[in-house]
Design a protein around this motif. Structure first.
Motif, short mmCIF file in Angstrom:
data_model
loop_
_atom_site.label_atom_id
_atom_site.label_comp_id
_atom_site.label_asym_id
_atom_site.label_seq_id
_atom_site.Cartn_x
_atom_site.Cartn_y
_atom_site.Cartn_z
N LEU A 193 0.82 -1.21 0.00
CA LEU A 193 0.00 0.00 0.00
C LEU A 193 0.85 1.26 0.00
O LEU A 193 1.94 1.29 0.58
CB LEU A 193 -0.92 0.02 1.22
N GLU A 194 0.35 2.27 -0.65
CA GLU A 194 0.98 3.58 -0.53
C GLU A 194 1.02 3.97 0.95
O GLU A 194 0.09 3.69 1.70
CB GLU A 194 0.20 4.61 -1.34
N ARG A 254 18.45 5.04 -1.77
CA ARG A 254 19.88 4.79 -1.70
C ARG A 254 20.23 3.31 -1.78
O ARG A 254 21.40 2.96 -1.90
CB ARG A 254 20.45 5.36 -0.39
N PHE A 255 19.21 2.45 -1.72
CA PHE A 255 19.48 1.01 -1.67
C PHE A 255 18.90 0.26 -2.86
O PHE A 255 18.92 -0.97 -2.90
CB PHE A 255 18.92 0.44 -0.36
N GLU A 256 18.37 1.00 -3.82
CA GLU A 256 17.81 0.36 -5.00
C GLU A 256 18.92 -0.08 -5.95
O GLU A 256 20.00 0.51 -5.97
CB GLU A 256 16.85 1.33 -5.68
N PRO A 257 18.72 -1.15 -6.76
CA PRO A 257 17.47 -1.92 -6.85
C PRO A 257 17.29 -2.84 -5.65
O PRO A 257 18.25 -3.40 -5.13
CB PRO A 257 17.67 -2.75 -8.13
N LEU A 258 16.05 -2.94 -5.22
CA LEU A 258 15.72 -3.76 -4.06
C LEU A 258 15.48 -5.21 -4.46
O LEU A 258 15.66 -5.59 -5.61
CB LEU A 258 14.51 -3.17 -3.34
N ALA A 259 15.04 -6.01 -3.50
CA ALA A 259 14.93 -7.45 -3.72
C ALA A 259 13.90 -7.81 -4.77
O ALA A 259 13.98 -8.85 -5.40
CB ALA A 259 14.60 -8.15 -2.41
N SER A 260 12.92 -6.97 -4.96
CA SER A 260 11.87 -7.31 -5.90
C SER A 260 11.13 -6.05 -6.31
O SER A 260 11.07 -5.07 -5.57
CB SER A 260 10.88 -8.30 -5.27
N GLU A 261 10.57 -6.06 -7.51
CA GLU A 261 9.67 -4.99 -7.90
C GLU A 261 8.32 -5.21 -7.22
O GLU A 261 7.74 -6.28 -7.31
CB GLU A 261 9.49 -4.97 -9.42
N VAL A 262 7.85 -4.19 -6.54
CA VAL A 262 6.58 -4.25 -5.82
C VAL A 262 5.69 -3.15 -6.35
O VAL A 262 6.14 -2.03 -6.58
CB VAL A 262 6.80 -4.10 -4.31
N GLU A 263 4.41 -3.45 -6.53
CA GLU A 263 3.45 -2.45 -6.98
C GLU A 263 2.74 -1.86 -5.77
O GLU A 263 2.21 -2.59 -4.93
CB GLU A 263 2.41 -3.09 -7.90
N PHE A 264 2.75 -0.54 -5.68
CA PHE A 264 2.08 0.15 -4.58
C PHE A 264 0.74 0.67 -5.06
O PHE A 264 0.65 1.32 -6.09
CB PHE A 264 2.95 1.29 -4.05
N ILE A 265 -0.30 0.36 -4.30
CA ILE A 265 -1.64 0.79 -4.65
C ILE A 265 -2.22 1.64 -3.52
O ILE A 265 -1.80 1.51 -2.36
CB ILE A 265 -2.57 -0.42 -4.93
N PRO A 266 -3.16 2.52 -3.82
CA PRO A 266 -3.78 3.31 -2.75
C PRO A 266 -4.53 2.41 -1.77
O PRO A 266 -5.01 1.33 -2.12
CB PRO A 266 -4.75 4.23 -3.50
N ALA A 267 -4.63 2.88 -0.55
CA ALA A 267 -5.36 2.12 0.48
C ALA A 267 -6.85 2.42 0.37
O ALA A 267 -7.48 2.94 1.30
CB ALA A 267 -4.83 2.46 1.86
N THR A 268 -7.43 2.08 -0.78
CA THR A 268 -8.85 2.30 -1.02
C THR A 268 -9.51 0.99 -1.42
O THR A 268 -8.85 0.08 -1.95
CB THR A 268 -9.08 3.33 -2.14
N LEU A 269 -10.81 0.91 -1.23
CA LEU A 269 -11.54 -0.29 -1.62
C LEU A 269 -11.48 -0.51 -3.12
O LEU A 269 -11.31 -1.64 -3.60
CB LEU A 269 -12.99 -0.18 -1.15
N ASP A 270 -11.59 0.56 -3.89
CA ASP A 270 -11.57 0.43 -5.35
C ASP A 270 -10.23 -0.12 -5.84
O ASP A 270 -10.19 -0.91 -6.80
CB ASP A 270 -11.85 1.78 -6.01
#
Length: 391
Positions: free
Chosen positions: A132-133, A155-171
């Protein structure tokens, strides 16, 4: 007396800045610095000291355990390690095929959860990992991968995995389909300003992840162990995650974390896939068992709900306050202007420990043992701190 701030700066890695005080001891909801000044602790070591300071049962239990044995490594187990796992599963409602992995911190617990998500993706689940964002799950590379704030990550990228951040909304949950391996959520985003999830969020997340064969991973590091008025915040939504993580209040101040798996998620990691030298040692697990026993024997879940309501009634009457959010004794106090950092400093001068996760929010996370006297004292010291600000 030597200047301790100079000693600190010369000898410790400067990742935290200079501490505000050098604390010496505590009792109940109070702590004392090396000069004897007394402070009402309404932060509890950032939601850690669930039983307050020097709780007699905890002092006695860890003292007795230290005199018996402290460490056995992961080549052996101990009665307290098995017992704490049983206790955690019991207060979680005895979920089907529940299993526990013990670590030393919240970020380690989330690191284990991240590995479970990656392994699930490799064994036929989806490949997308969602978070979540505004999320905060820790600072090790896996946990940092699901932590939102760019300043912590860049400062630590690239990280262990690409992660998708989504808004904390029901939609936004509608993005969950069979391409998703897991979603990480916090019931209350503490580091983001004490932001609870929308009503119905966990129920919808549970429904969609079940349909998609994705893991619902709930980070209860800050909200768990009674802080919200139930053992775990997800219980108030009537759902059971596939994985949930704990730390902070679990040991009452003794470092310990836990990753709890449920159902099919308990079969994802195998022997050798993960481990910890210190995780689940007899001292830490004895502390954990004592915390659970004390919460039960002292009816602290009831007390959390009771004192939370007292604070919610009191806070709107105090200066600078425009709103209150959160759950139980994890509360975010919205200020009418961005003076949170100044208020924290002023409060410390008035003998009150609070925290500012952002410029216009104060975070309160007092020990679960506080009573009406401490709530009243909090209000008085808050008032003095606001008067100091306006002087």
């Amino acid at each position: 007396m030597a200047d301790w701030t100079t000693d600190y700066q010369e000898h410790l890695l400067p990742v935290f800045g200079t501490p505000a005080r050098e604390l010496d001891h505590g009792r109940g909801a109070w702590v004392y610095d090396v000069d004897g000044n007394r402070y009402l602790d309404f932060l509890a070591g950032i939601a850690v000291s669930a039983l307050g300071h020097a709780h007699p049962a905890l002092v006695r239990a860890i003292s007795e355990q230290a005199a018996r044995i402290i460490h056995v490594s992961n080549l052996f187990t101990s009665p307290s390690q098995i017992g704490l796992a049983e206790d955690l599963l019991r207060v979680a409602g005895n979920p089907e095929n529940g299993r526990v992995f013990f670590a030393n911190s919240g970020t380690e617990a989330n690191e284990a959860a991240f590995k479970i998500a990656r392994a699930h993706a490799r064994q036929g689940g989806g490949t997308r990992i969602l978070a979540l964002e505004h999320a905060f799950h820790g600072r090790t590379l896996g946990a940092l991968s699901v932590t939102w704030k760019h300043k912590l990550r860049e400062r630590f990228e690239p990280l262990a995995s690409e992660v998708e951040f989504i808004p904390a909304t029901l939609d936004a949950l509608d993005t969950i389909d069979d391409s998703v391996a897991a979603i990480f959520v916090e019931p209350v985003q503490g580091e983001a300003g004490v932001l609870p999830l929308p009503e119905g969020y966990l129920q919808k997340a549970r429904e969609l992840t079940t349909q998609a064969n994705a893991l619902l991973i709930v980070d209860e590091v800050q909200t768990g162990m009674g802080r919200t008025g139930s053992w775990f915040a997800f219980q108030q939504s009537g759902i059971m995650p596939d994985v949930f993580t704990l730390a902070k209040g679990l040991g009452g101040g003794v470092p310990i974390g836990a990753t709890v798996t449920v159902g099919a998620a308990s079969g994802i990691l195998h022997a050798g896939d993960h481990g910890s030298t210190f995780g689940g040692n007899p001292l830490a697990t004895t502390a954990g068992r004592t915390v659970i026993n004390s919460i039960e024997s002292e009816a602290l879940l009831d007390n959390v709900r009771h004192q939370s309501q007292h604070l919610r009634d009191l806070l709107p009457t105090l200066r600078l306050v425009t709103g209150v959010r959160g759950m139980g004794l994890l509360l975010g106090v919205q200020l009418d202007k961005p003076v949170a950092a100044d208020l924290v400093a002023a409060a410390l001068e008035e003998g009150l420990i609070i925290n500012a996760p952002d410029a216009q929010t104060i975070r309160l996370a007092p020990p679960l043992i506080i009573g009406e006297a401490e709530v009243q004292e909090f209000g008085e010291r808050w008032t003095k701190a606001t008067e100091r600000l306006s002087a």
